[in-house]
Each structure stands twice: as C-alpha cells, then as structure tokens.
Design a protein around this motif. Structure first.
Motif, PDB file in Angstrom:
ATOM      1  N   GLN A 225       0.817  -1.209   0.000  1.00  0.00           N
ATOM      2  CA  GLN A 225       0.000   0.000   0.000  1.00  0.00           C
ATOM      3  C   GLN A 225       0.848   1.255   0.000  1.00  0.00           C
ATOM      4  O   GLN A 225       0.518   2.233  -0.647  1.00  0.00           O
ATOM      5  N   ILE A 226       1.957   1.220   0.724  1.00  0.00           N
ATOM      6  CA  ILE A 226       2.850   2.386   0.719  1.00  0.00           C
ATOM      7  C   ILE A 226       3.355   2.618  -0.707  1.00  0.00           C
ATOM      8  O   ILE A 226       3.372   3.738  -1.215  1.00  0.00           O
ATOM      9  N   LEU A 227       3.715   1.535  -1.356  1.00  0.00           N
ATOM     10  CA  LEU A 227       4.197   1.624  -2.740  1.00  0.00           C
ATOM     11  C   LEU A 227       3.082   2.133  -3.654  1.00  0.00           C
ATOM     12  O   LEU A 227       3.274   3.046  -4.465  1.00  0.00           O
ATOM     13  N   PHE A 228       1.920   1.554  -3.488  1.00  0.00           N
ATOM     14  CA  PHE A 228       0.769   1.887  -4.336  1.00  0.00           C
ATOM     15  C   PHE A 228       0.418   3.369  -4.216  1.00  0.00           C
ATOM     16  O   PHE A 228       0.306   4.085  -5.213  1.00  0.00           O
ATOM     17  N   TYR A 229       0.263   3.840  -2.967  1.00  0.00           N
ATOM     18  CA  TYR A 229      -0.097   5.241  -2.791  1.00  0.00           C
ATOM     19  C   TYR A 229       1.066   6.162  -3.122  1.00  0.00           C
ATOM     20  O   TYR A 229       0.869   7.272  -3.607  1.00  0.00           O
ATOM     21  N   GLY A 230       2.282   5.707  -2.893  1.00  0.00           N
ATOM     22  CA  GLY A 230       3.461   6.481  -3.280  1.00  0.00           C
ATOM     23  C   GLY A 230       3.468   6.685  -4.791  1.00  0.00           C
ATOM     24  O   GLY A 230       3.668   7.794  -5.289  1.00  0.00           O
ATOM     25  N   PHE A 231       3.188   5.621  -5.491  1.00  0.00           N
ATOM     26  CA  PHE A 231       3.134   5.701  -6.952  1.00  0.00           C
ATOM     27  C   PHE A 231       2.046   6.683  -7.381  1.00  0.00           C
ATOM     28  O   PHE A 231       2.251   7.528  -8.241  1.00  0.00           O
ATOM     29  N   GLY A 232       0.899   6.576  -6.715  1.00  0.00           N
ATOM     30  CA  GLY A 232      -0.215   7.489  -7.020  1.00  0.00           C
ATOM     31  C   GLY A 232       0.189   8.944  -6.826  1.00  0.00           C
ATOM     32  O   GLY A 232      -0.086   9.802  -7.665  1.00  0.00           O
ATOM     33  N   LEU A 233       0.897   9.223  -5.721  1.00  0.00           N
ATOM     34  CA  LEU A 233       1.327  10.596  -5.453  1.00  0.00           C
ATOM     35  C   LEU A 233       2.290  11.083  -6.525  1.00  0.00           C
ATOM     36  O   LEU A 233       2.247  12.242  -6.941  1.00  0.00           O
ATOM     37  N   CYS A 234       3.156  10.199  -6.985  1.00  0.00           N
ATOM     38  CA  CYS A 234       4.108  10.594  -8.022  1.00  0.00           C
ATOM     39  C   CYS A 234       3.387  10.917  -9.332  1.00  0.00           C
ATOM     40  O   CYS A 234       3.752  11.866 -10.025  1.00  0.00           O
ATOM     41  N   VAL A 235       2.379  10.129  -9.639  1.00  0.00           N
ATOM     42  CA  VAL A 235       1.601  10.413 -10.846  1.00  0.00           C
ATOM     43  C   VAL A 235       0.930  11.778 -10.697  1.00  0.00           C
ATOM     44  O   VAL A 235       0.945  12.615 -11.605  1.00  0.00           O
ATOM     45  N   LEU A 236       0.385  12.010  -9.498  1.00  0.00           N
ATOM     46  CA  LEU A 236      -0.268  13.286  -9.224  1.00  0.00           C
ATOM     47  C   LEU A 236       0.717  14.427  -9.386  1.00  0.00           C
ATOM     48  O   LEU A 236       0.435  15.450 -10.027  1.00  0.00           O
ATOM     49  N   SER A 237       1.894  14.251  -8.811  1.00  0.00           N
ATOM     50  CA  SER A 237       2.924  15.278  -8.859  1.00  0.00           C
ATOM     51  C   SER A 237       3.304  15.602 -10.304  1.00  0.00           C
ATOM     52  O   SER A 237       3.375  16.768 -10.700  1.00  0.00           O
ATOM     53  N   THR A 238       3.508  14.556 -11.101  1.00  0.00           N
ATOM     54  CA  THR A 238       3.911  14.764 -12.487  1.00  0.00           C
ATOM     55  C   THR A 238       2.816  15.463 -13.273  1.00  0.00           C
ATOM     56  O   THR A 238       3.083  16.367 -14.065  1.00  0.00           O
ATOM     57  N   THR A 239       1.583  15.041 -13.022  1.00  0.00           N
ATOM     58  CA  THR A 239       0.467  15.668 -13.730  1.00  0.00           C
ATOM     59  C   THR A 239       0.369  17.142 -13.352  1.00  0.00           C
ATOM     60  O   THR A 239       0.203  18.015 -14.213  1.00  0.00           O
ATOM     61  N   ALA A 240       0.502  17.413 -12.053  1.00  0.00           N
ATOM     62  CA  ALA A 240       0.417  18.800 -11.601  1.00  0.00           C
ATOM     63  C   ALA A 240       1.513  19.631 -12.256  1.00  0.00           C
ATOM     64  O   ALA A 240       1.284  20.751 -12.728  1.00  0.00           O
ATOM     65  N   ALA A 241       2.712  19.054 -12.320  1.00  0.00           N
ATOM     66  CA  ALA A 241       3.839  19.778 -12.917  1.00  0.00           C
ATOM     67  C   ALA A 241       3.560  20.086 -14.381  1.00  0.00           C
ATOM     68  O   ALA A 241       3.825  21.190 -14.862  1.00  0.00           O
ATOM     69  N   ALA A 242       2.977  19.095 -15.047  1.00  0.00           N
ATOM     70  CA  ALA A 242       2.685  19.306 -16.464  1.00  0.00           C
ATOM     71  C   ALA A 242       1.662  20.423 -16.642  1.00  0.00           C
ATOM     72  O   ALA A 242       1.755  21.239 -17.561  1.00  0.00           O
ATOM     73  N   VAL A 243       0.692  20.475 -15.731  1.00  0.00           N
ATOM     74  CA  VAL A 243      -0.327  21.523 -15.804  1.00  0.00           C
ATOM     75  C   VAL A 243       0.302  22.888 -15.549  1.00  0.00           C
ATOM     76  O   VAL A 243       0.080  23.857 -16.284  1.00  0.00           O
ATOM     77  N   TYR A 244       1.117  22.959 -14.512  1.00  0.00           N
ATOM     78  CA  TYR A 244       1.816  24.221 -14.206  1.00  0.00           C
ATOM     79  C   TYR A 244       2.546  24.705 -15.449  1.00  0.00           C
ATOM     80  O   TYR A 244       2.478  25.849 -15.851  1.00  0.00           O
ATOM     81  N   GLU A 245       3.272  23.775 -16.031  1.00  0.00           N
ATOM     82  CA  GLU A 245       4.167  24.044 -17.124  1.00  0.00           C
ATOM     83  C   GLU A 245       3.403  24.523 -18.352  1.00  0.00           C
ATOM     84  O   GLU A 245       3.678  25.563 -18.920  1.00  0.00           O
ATOM     85  N   HIS A 246       2.429  23.707 -18.694  1.00  0.00           N
ATOM     86  CA  HIS A 246       1.803  23.881 -19.974  1.00  0.00           C
ATOM     87  C   HIS A 246       0.738  24.960 -19.962  1.00  0.00           C
ATOM     88  O   HIS A 246       0.629  25.744 -20.885  1.00  0.00           O
ATOM     89  N   PHE A 247      -0.031  24.969 -18.897  1.00  0.00           N
ATOM     90  CA  PHE A 247      -1.161  25.899 -18.873  1.00  0.00           C
ATOM     91  C   PHE A 247      -0.847  27.166 -18.097  1.00  0.00           C
ATOM     92  O   PHE A 247      -1.339  28.238 -18.408  1.00  0.00           O
ATOM     93  N   LEU A 248      -0.034  27.026 -17.048  1.00  0.00           N
ATOM     94  CA  LEU A 248       0.266  28.215 -16.251  1.00  0.00           C
ATOM     95  C   LEU A 248       1.609  28.825 -16.656  1.00  0.00           C
ATOM     96  O   LEU A 248       2.020  29.844 -16.135  1.00  0.00           O
ATOM     97  N   HIS A 249       2.294  28.104 -17.539  1.00  0.00           N
ATOM     98  CA  HIS A 249       3.609  28.571 -18.010  1.00  0.00           C
ATOM     99  C   HIS A 249       4.539  28.913 -16.878  1.00  0.00           C
ATOM    100  O   HIS A 249       5.211  29.922 -16.846  1.00  0.00           O
ATOM    101  N   TRP A 250       4.518  28.041 -15.928  1.00  0.00           N
ATOM    102  CA  TRP A 250       5.376  28.214 -14.764  1.00  0.00           C
ATOM    103  C   TRP A 250       6.424  27.122 -14.848  1.00  0.00           C
ATOM    104  O   TRP A 250       6.097  25.939 -14.807  1.00  0.00           O
ATOM    105  N   GLN A 251       7.671  27.512 -14.991  1.00  0.00           N
ATOM    106  CA  GLN A 251       8.681  26.518 -15.342  1.00  0.00           C
ATOM    107  C   GLN A 251       9.326  25.832 -14.149  1.00  0.00           C
ATOM    108  O   GLN A 251       9.593  26.449 -13.128  1.00  0.00           O
ATOM    109  N   ALA A 252       9.555  24.506 -14.322  1.00  0.00           N
ATOM    110  CA  ALA A 252      10.259  23.739 -13.297  1.00  0.00           C
ATOM    111  C   ALA A 252      11.708  24.184 -13.280  1.00  0.00           C
ATOM    112  O   ALA A 252      12.183  24.741 -14.268  1.00  0.00           O
ATOM    113  N   PRO A 253      12.484  23.928 -12.250  1.00  0.00           N
ATOM    114  CA  PRO A 253      12.097  23.294 -10.980  1.00  0.00           C
ATOM    115  C   PRO A 253      11.229  24.208 -10.115  1.00  0.00           C
ATOM    116  O   PRO A 253      11.390  25.424 -10.159  1.00  0.00           O
ATOM    117  N   TYR A 254      10.360  23.557  -9.322  1.00  0.00           N
ATOM    118  CA  TYR A 254       9.462  24.294  -8.443  1.00  0.00           C
ATOM    119  C   TYR A 254      10.032  24.369  -7.040  1.00  0.00           C
ATOM    120  O   TYR A 254      10.841  23.528  -6.643  1.00  0.00           O
TER     121      TYR A 254
END
Ligand SMILES: Cc1cc2nc3c(=O)[nH]c(=O)nc-3n(C[C@H](O)[C@H](O)[C@H](O)COP(=O)(O)OP(=O)(O)OC[C@H]3O[C@@H](n4cnc5c(N)ncnc54)[C@H](O)[C@@H]3O)c2cc1C
Ligand code: SF4
Ligand code: SF4
Lengths: 374, 464
Positions: A225-254
């Motif tokens: 479960q730690i792995l499963f939810y950890g993986f989920g958080l990473c997917v969330l993080s990556t998606t959020a970063a992509a949104v920041y990047e693409h739609f908010l034009h806010w460049q990584a690193p954050y």
C-alpha cells in the motif's frame, strides 16, 4: 494456448477440483467463493481464478493435503504459475509475449539502453559543458533536456503503454470467457476498486497473510500500500507539474513547498520504502508456495521503481549542483525504462487483477442478487 | 536443542487439538511442558488436521453463530444421538465449558468464518478459516512463543506407572529409545483406528476393507498400554464414527474430500445389485454417520450409490469423478455388477416411486410405495441419462473405546480411584461422552474442553 502452459492448466484444474470438494479455505480470499460457483473449470475459468489470487500463501500453509501429502496440493504455487502464463498469453502484440520470459533481463536491458541513449543524446546534442555545468532557477532542466522532448516523449510512451495495456485487458477478459461490457459497469468497478484500495484480500482472515512461514503478518499489505499510494502521489505530482508548465507557463524546478515537489517527495519516499520492503519480504519468503519463474519479474519491477524514485529524490536534493544534469538524464532514463516495459512486466498484474475483481463482483451479484457487499 | 533428560513438569503425548489445548493451558498455569508427537512436523496434528468446526452452546447470536444453542438443547441432542449412552456429569461439564471455547480459541490465534449456514450448522458450529491445519498452526505458534517444547517423530511406547502414579515414559524419538521423566502426563494420542489388526480383533476380517479417513499415526498404543496397566475402560471396541466414503480413497489420510453427499438423491445397492436401506430416511447430516456401518454389513463391504443426471448437481462435488454411462445396464458393467439385476432393481424402484413435490431442503413427499426397503423422501425415478455411480466403502473417522476419566480429566483406574498425575483428553477419552452415535463438531469440542482441563489440572498437580 501455448504448449508450455498446458501442464499448468491441468494441474490447476486438478487442484481446484480437490479444493472444491474441501472448501476449508473459503474464508481466505475471493478465489474460493468464485470456485464454489462452479463445478467444472474451463481454461478461462482457471485463468480468471489465477488472477483473483494474491499469492498470500495462506491456503498453502492451511492445506492438510500440502506436500508431502500424496494429494500434493499447492494451490498458491499453481495459481502463481498460471497467472504468469496469462500475462504472456494475452500480451499484445502476441509476438511480444516472449518479453515476459526472462523479464528481469528484459527490463534491465531496456532501462540501461534508454538511459545510455538519453545520456549520449544529451552529451552529443547539448554538449558536455551544458550537461555538467551548474544550472539554476526556472527552466534549468530544459537547458539539459529540451522542453518538447521532456513533454513529448513521455506523453507518447504513456499513450502507447495505455493502448497496449487496454488491448491486453480486453484480450484477457474475452479469452477467459467473459463479457467485456461488464468491465464498464460503474457499480462493479466501485466494488472492485474498494478491494484494491484497501488491498482487502491480503488481509486474509483478519491477521494478514503468510509470508515467511505459517504465522500471519500485515507486512506485505503495508509495503504494497505504501508503494501503491506512493506511486499514485508521483503520478499526481507529475500531472500537476505538467499543468503548471503547460497551462500556467510556470517553469520547473518548483520550490520545495510547491504542490508537485511535496507530493513527488512523499510519493518518492513511499515508493522507496514500499519497494525495498517488498524486496526484503521476497528474500525472506518461504519458496514452496511460490512460482520461482516470477521472481525475476517481481524483482525487476520493484528494483526499477526503487531506482526511479531514488534518482528522482537525488535530483531534487542536488538540483542546485553540477550533478543535476547527469541525475536528470538518469532519472528520465529510468522513467523511460519504466514506461517502455510497463505493458510487458509486473505492472500488468494490477490491470488483470482489477478485471478479475470486477468479474468477481459481477458473479457475486448474479448469485446473490440484491447483495452488493462482499 | 530440546533436552529430554530434563524432568519436565508436564509431558503431553500427542500433537493434535487436545494435546495443544492441554500444553498451552499447562504452560500458562506455570508448568514446563514437553510435547511428544509421533508424526513428523509436516503431518503433525493427527485427525485434528482434517477438521473444520466444533460444537458450542451459546445464548445469543455471535459474529460466527446464529441464534442460540442453549446448554439444555445441546444436552438433549446428545442424549438423542447416543441413545442415552453418555456420562451425564461429564457431558454437562463439556457443554458448559464449550461456551467460552471459541473466545479462548480466538485468543490463541484461531479465526472463524462468518456465518454461512450451508450445512445447517449455523446455530451450533463455528467453522475455522482454513480448517484444522490452520488451527493447529495457530496453536503451535502460541505454544512456541510460550516456551513449550515440541519433539516430532517421537512415539511414546510405554508409560511407567507405580501405584497409580506416573513416573516416566519410554519414547522412540528419531530412531533412538529414551526414558523421559516428567511430574505428570497428559495423554492425547487419539483413538486406535489406524491399527488395522486391532480393528480386526473387533470387527473380524471385514476390517481389511475399511478405509481410515484420518491420520495413520493414531494406532492406539497408549490406549493399549493404559489398559494393560490397569486403567478402567469404557465403551465397545466396535463403536466408532464410520461413514460411507468413496471406495477409491487411499487407505489413510484422505480426509474430507472423499466423503459423498449424494446418497439421499440416489439409490444404494450392494454388490448383488440389491438395495438394502432407506436412502431418504432423514436429512443427510443426520444420517451420514450410520452409512459406514450399513456398508460394513454388506458382502465385501462395498456398495454403489446410483443417480441420474437430474440429481447430479444437487450435492457438493467430491474428489473422484463418478462412473458414467448412458444406460443402467452399461453402468452395471462398468461397476462389475450383474447388469440385468441392476436394471431390475432400478426398474422396481422406478415403478414404486409415487409422484410428489421434490424439495431437497425439506423432508418432501417423494416416496416409494410398497417397496422393500422403502425410500421415504427425495425418491424420483432414475430415468434421465447419463447415469452416474459412486462406489462406497466404510470410512472410519475415529474409534470410541476409551479410558475412563473423572471431571478433572484424570484417568480412573480399575479400582475406581483416579490416577493422581495421569490425565487424558480427546479421542482417547471421547467414549466417556459418546457411547455411540455422533453429531458434527463433537470431536473437537471434547478435545478442546478436556484438553484445557487436563492441562490446567496437570500443572496444578505439579505446582501445588
Ligand atoms: C476427515 C475428518 C474430518 C473431521 N471433521 C471434524 C470436524 O469438523 N469437527 C470435529 O469436531 N471433529 C471432526 N473430526 C474428528 C476430529 O478430528 C477428532 O475427534 C479430533 O481431532 C480429536 O483430537 P485429538 O487431539 O484427540 O486427536 P488427534 O488430533 O488425532 O491427535 C492425536 C495425536 O496423537 C499422536 N499420537 C498417536 N499415538 C502417539 C504415541 N504413541 N506417541 C506420541 N504421539 C502419538 C498423533 O500423531 C496425533 O498427533 C474429523 C475427523 C476426520 C478424520
Ligand atoms: S488448499 Fe487444501 S485446505 Fe484449502 S480448500 Fe484446497 S484442498 Fe482444502
Ligand atoms: S494464495 Fe492466498 S489469495 Fe491465493 S488462492 Fe491461496 S488464499 Fe487465496
């Protein structure tokens, strides 16, 4: 049916017929109630049952007919072997099925090649100076790996992996003799999802599952479960970063306190702990109820997750140093390796298991109408 | 390494449910405990390995039991099935102590299934998840954590008893013979059903055709030794729990999967292709335990249960697939019966069936008229091919011949005085309660209740 698979199917059928006459294990997991709804077992039935099995090994340790008894009942092992067979059998395209054999080697080679390729590309296209120098502030990653590449390549890979996986899923559902449309029933999906999110069946009879011996423990459930939810958080993080990047034009690193970094860090730590824990349990486990042919696949998968997460966390902590360029390339290499091999590795267990749980929910509902709870 | 030269407080003979309940109870009461188990580790636990439930009295619904099963009802059921052939004081003690047995078991790692009700036992018998082997694993793990020592592959051969007091035991352990001293002993070594020669003494040559459903290690060595040393005996060596099981079972240890539940929906013929008893007398759970004897009384101790495709899905599947044929005559040939005689028996039966409303869950009105023996329920003509047959033989679960015990589970000697430091629990004393007959779950209840008492009393004797 591949030739290599036949004896496993026969053995699974023999064992299920003994179990169906016994039924002592019916309280452990979904396999036994699903078995009890049948009197005979087609190959498809057996493949479905094999994917309901979580290899908790409780039924091996509880079986009065386990070897050396002459009935030689080792249900956990035959289910694991058959399950591995279904990954191969339903893989798409069919000629890729071989990738499931020697899966550890396949995954290591694919990842190594992806990493080496990326590194070479970065060094030749961007040049050694850029890769190895200090970058700071917004957009620093892109001076090493251009933005388009960093967004485009993973996107293509994710789409490919999804298509391949979905096709495999449909082939599995059809091949095991089930109506694919049932997969889309929201109530059934919810019932199955609930079991996945809580990993209910690794709870066994309430005390967890067997792993090292005949004592029960929740360790495997927790690590998973730690792995499963950890993986989920990473997917969330990556998606959020992509949104920041693409739609908010806010460049990584954050910044450290930003949403992508916080979720990514937590998720990364989860993956590290979970995959290390699962690996440790694998080392200690009782080999008798296991299919040793699966070991390579399991270790490669958790190993790759571990390395991906480790390189990600290192990148985060060393992103202000000269090591950033190399770490970034390494991290992306691991991520690439992960997605390339995704439909041809341990990850598919999640997909097939989910489908099997949906089908189980369906069968339960048909057999006990009005009773959605199981 | 386990030191067997040490003088343990309590020696426990056997490694099944009764033995473990005794060992855990004795250890918890402060005694040092050594278990001697005849079987190797993989086959530890005797007949208890094959069980799945026990019978308990309770006043209201619990997580694992429906409704209630009052002590008085339990007692009346027992009187009924034993035909009064029980020891009232011991029986009432057992029933009272059965009330907290599930909680005690739960505390020691046993897990129960949520109510199923399929067997009509939902009011009286909680089922162990994973069956008896899971229960034993739990008990052995608790025992190990408590510091109980266990020696496998160790058969106790003899007890040395002086003036009704146990001194030591002679043990063959891993090929060597030792003398093991202990301050008291609990004997929980099961019945004698795996000793075919002893069965033959009681039954004659017919016992050669008996199948032993459980462990091959319960050979009654301790029972014989106690008899020789002056323990008082109760029961009859022919009394036992005997059911009709699939004749193709291995000689020993096939457990539950060779039982057959098809009999009430079938006709049963002997090797002369003749029927011999009312197959539909009562619900199967109430009748299965008489069929072992019925088959034992037939020539060559064999019989055949014959059904047609109308009924093939009405009962639990079993280990071996049935014989199958498109006509009764052909089925007769497959079974090496006289095909014409079998055909006639089936024809006579079919003609005697009077129409009714078939209901497998009720004592329905499907019966035969003027047929000897009659079939009083669930009688439907056998006319829908394919036809199926299961061959039957007597399967012995366990014997009832027992050492007499008192309420402290002490073995009573022939002069009626209880031996002060010799205790017995489980199958080896089950005959005190079960003079004859059987109800599901009695074996484990007797072992759990008297095992706990024996352990506590043995420790009490040492520590007083
Ligand atoms: C197939 C089957 C299903 C059953 N199902 C049920 C059920 O669901 N519920 C129920 O209540 N009962 C059931 N029974 C009956 C039940 O198994 C027994 O009544 C009960 O287990 C007896 O427990 P016990 O500890 O006295 O004997 P056992 O569990 O048989 O233990 C006897 C032990 O003594 C050991 N031993 C024997 N001789 C020696 C020696 N000389 N030295 C050292 N060790 C020795 C044996 O190896 C064994 O470990 C079933 C029996 C069978 C065969
Ligand atoms: S694994 Fe063994 S104990 Fe469990 S149901 Fe199957 S045969 Fe019975
Ligand atoms: S190993 Fe566990 S999950 Fe698999 S069938 Fe056995 S009890 Fe069920």
């Amino acid at each position: 049916m591949s030739v290599a698979e036949r004896p496993v199917v026969q053995e699974a059928r023999r064992i299920m017929e003994v179990c169906n006459a016994c039924r002592y294990c019916e309280g452990f997991c979904a396999v036994f109630p699903a078995m009890e709804m049948r009197r005979s077992f087609t190959t498809g039935d057996l493949e479905y049952l094999a994917n309901l099995c979580h290899n908790c090994t409780a039924c091996f340790h509880a079986c009065q007919y386990a070897p050396p008894h002459e009935f030689d009942i080792n249900n956990s092992r035959v289910m694991a072997r058959l399950r591995a067979g279904t990954y191969e059998k339903y893989a798409w395209p069919g000629s890729f099925a071989r990738l499931f054999r020697r899966n550890g080697t396949v995954i290591s080679v694919a990842t190594a090649m992806a990493t080496a390729l990326l590194l070479m590309l970065a060094l030749t296209v961007q040049g050694k100076d850029i890769v190895l120098s200090l970058h700071q502030g917004g957009g620093s990653f892109y001076s090493v790996v251009p933005y388009r590449l960093m967004l485009g390549v993973p996107l293509v890979m994710v789409i490919l992996a999804t298509v391949v996986t979905v096709v495999g899923l449909v082939r599995f559902a059809r091949g095991t003799g089930w109506n694919v449309k049932q997969l889309l029933d929201p109530e059934l999906m919810w019932l199955a999802a609930r079991n996945v999110l809580t990993l209910r069946y690794l709870g066994g009879s309430g005390d967890g599952c067997n792993y090292e011996d005949d004592t029960y423990s929740h360790k495997r459930r927790w690590y998973h479960q730690i792995l499963f939810y950890g993986f989920g958080l990473c997917v969330l993080s990556t998606t959020a970063a992509a949104v920041y990047e693409h739609f908010l034009h806010w460049q990584a690193p954050y910044p450290i306190t930003s949403f992508p970094v916080v979720t990514g860090t937590l998720g990364g730590v989860g993956i590290l702990l979970g995959s290390a824990g699962l690996f440790w349990l694998k080392v200690k486990r009782d080999p008798r109820p296991q299919a040793e042919s699966l070991l390579g696949m399991d270790v490669a998968f958790s190993g790759l997750l571990f390395l991906t997460s480790l390189s990600g966390l290192l990148l985060l902590s060393l992103r202000e140093t000269r090591a950033m360029g190399v770490l970034l390339v390494l991290h992306l290499g691991f991520v690439a390796g992960f997605f390339i091999t995704l439909p041809y590795g341990k990850f598919v267990h999640a997909v097939y298991r989910f489908a099997a749980l949906v089908r189980f929910a369906d069968e339960k509902r048909r057999n006990h109408p009005g009773n959605g709870i199981f | 390494m386990i030191d067997i030269t040490r003088n343990y407080d309590v020696l426990v003979v056997g490694g099944g449910n009764a033995a473990l309940c005794a060992a855990i109870s004795a250890r918890k009461a402060g005694a040092t405990v050594l278990i001697m188990e005849y079987a190797p580790r993989e086959f530890r636990g005797g007949n208890s390995r094959h069980t799945r439930n026990l019978r308990c009295a309770h006043d209201g619904p619990t997580e694992f039991l429906k409704g209630s099963y009052p002590e008085e009802k339990f007692f009346n059921d027992l009187l009924n099935i034993t035909d009064g052939n029980t020891h009232e004081k011991l029986a009432r003690l057992m029933i009272r102590d059965s009330v907290d047995a599930p909680a005690w078991m739960y505390d020691h790692g046993v897990r129960f299934q949520h109510i199923q009700g399929t067997l009509g036992l939902a009011h009286s018998n909680p089922f162990f998840i994973g069956g008896g082997r899971a229960l034993l694993n739990a008990f052995y793990n608790v025992a190990r954590r408590l510091g109980v020592k266990v020696l496998y592959n160790s058969e106790v051969l003899e007890l040395e008893i002086e003036d009704g007091t146990f001194r030591s035991a002679v043990v063959r352990s891993r090929g060597f013979t030792h003398k093991v001293q202990a301050k008291s002993v609990v004997i929980a070594s099961g019945g004698f059903q795996a000793d075919i020669d002893w069965l033959k003494e009681a039954w004659g040559e017919v016992a050669e055709n008996f199948i032993i459903r459980g462990t091959p290690y319960n050979r009654g060595r301790m029972l014989k030794d106690l008899i020789a040393r002056g323990a008082e005996i109760v029961g009859d060596p022919r009394q036992c729990h005997a059911v009709a099981i699939d004749a193709r079972s291995p000689r020993f240890d096939a457990g539950i999967v060779t039982r057959l539940d098809c009999l009430p929906f079938s006709i049963v013929v002997n090797k002369d292709a003749e029927r011999f008893y009312d197959e539909g007398e009562d619900f199967w759970p109430k009748r299965y335990a008489i069929w072992g004897r019925l088959v034992a009384d037939q020539p060559d101790q064999v019989a055949f249960s014959i059904i047609d495709s109308r009924s093939i899905d009405l009962f639990m599947p079993s280990l071996f697939r049935p014989f199958r044929a498109d006509s009764i005559r052909e089925l007769g040939r497959l079974l090496a019966l006289d095909p014409l005689r079998l055909e006639r028996t089936v024809r006579d039966f079919n003609e005697a069936v009077r129409p009714g409303n078939f209901n497998k869950d009720e004592l329905d009105d499907c019966a035969t008229v003027s047929l000897e023996p009659p079939k009083t329920h669930w009688a439907r003509p056998l006319d829908k091919p394919p036809f199926y047959a299961y061959p039957l033989r007597p399967g012995i679960t366990f014997t009832y011949l027992a050492v007499k015990v008192d309420e402290c589970a002490r073995v009573v000697m022939q002069d009626s005085s209880p031996a002060e430091n010799i205790f017995a629990a489980g199958e080896i004393m089950a005959g005190n309660i079960l003079g004859q007959g059987y109800m599901a779950g009695m074996g484990m209840t007797i072992g759990t209740v008297f095992g706990r008492i024996a352990g506590k009393e043995a420790a009490g004797y040492v520590c007083r």
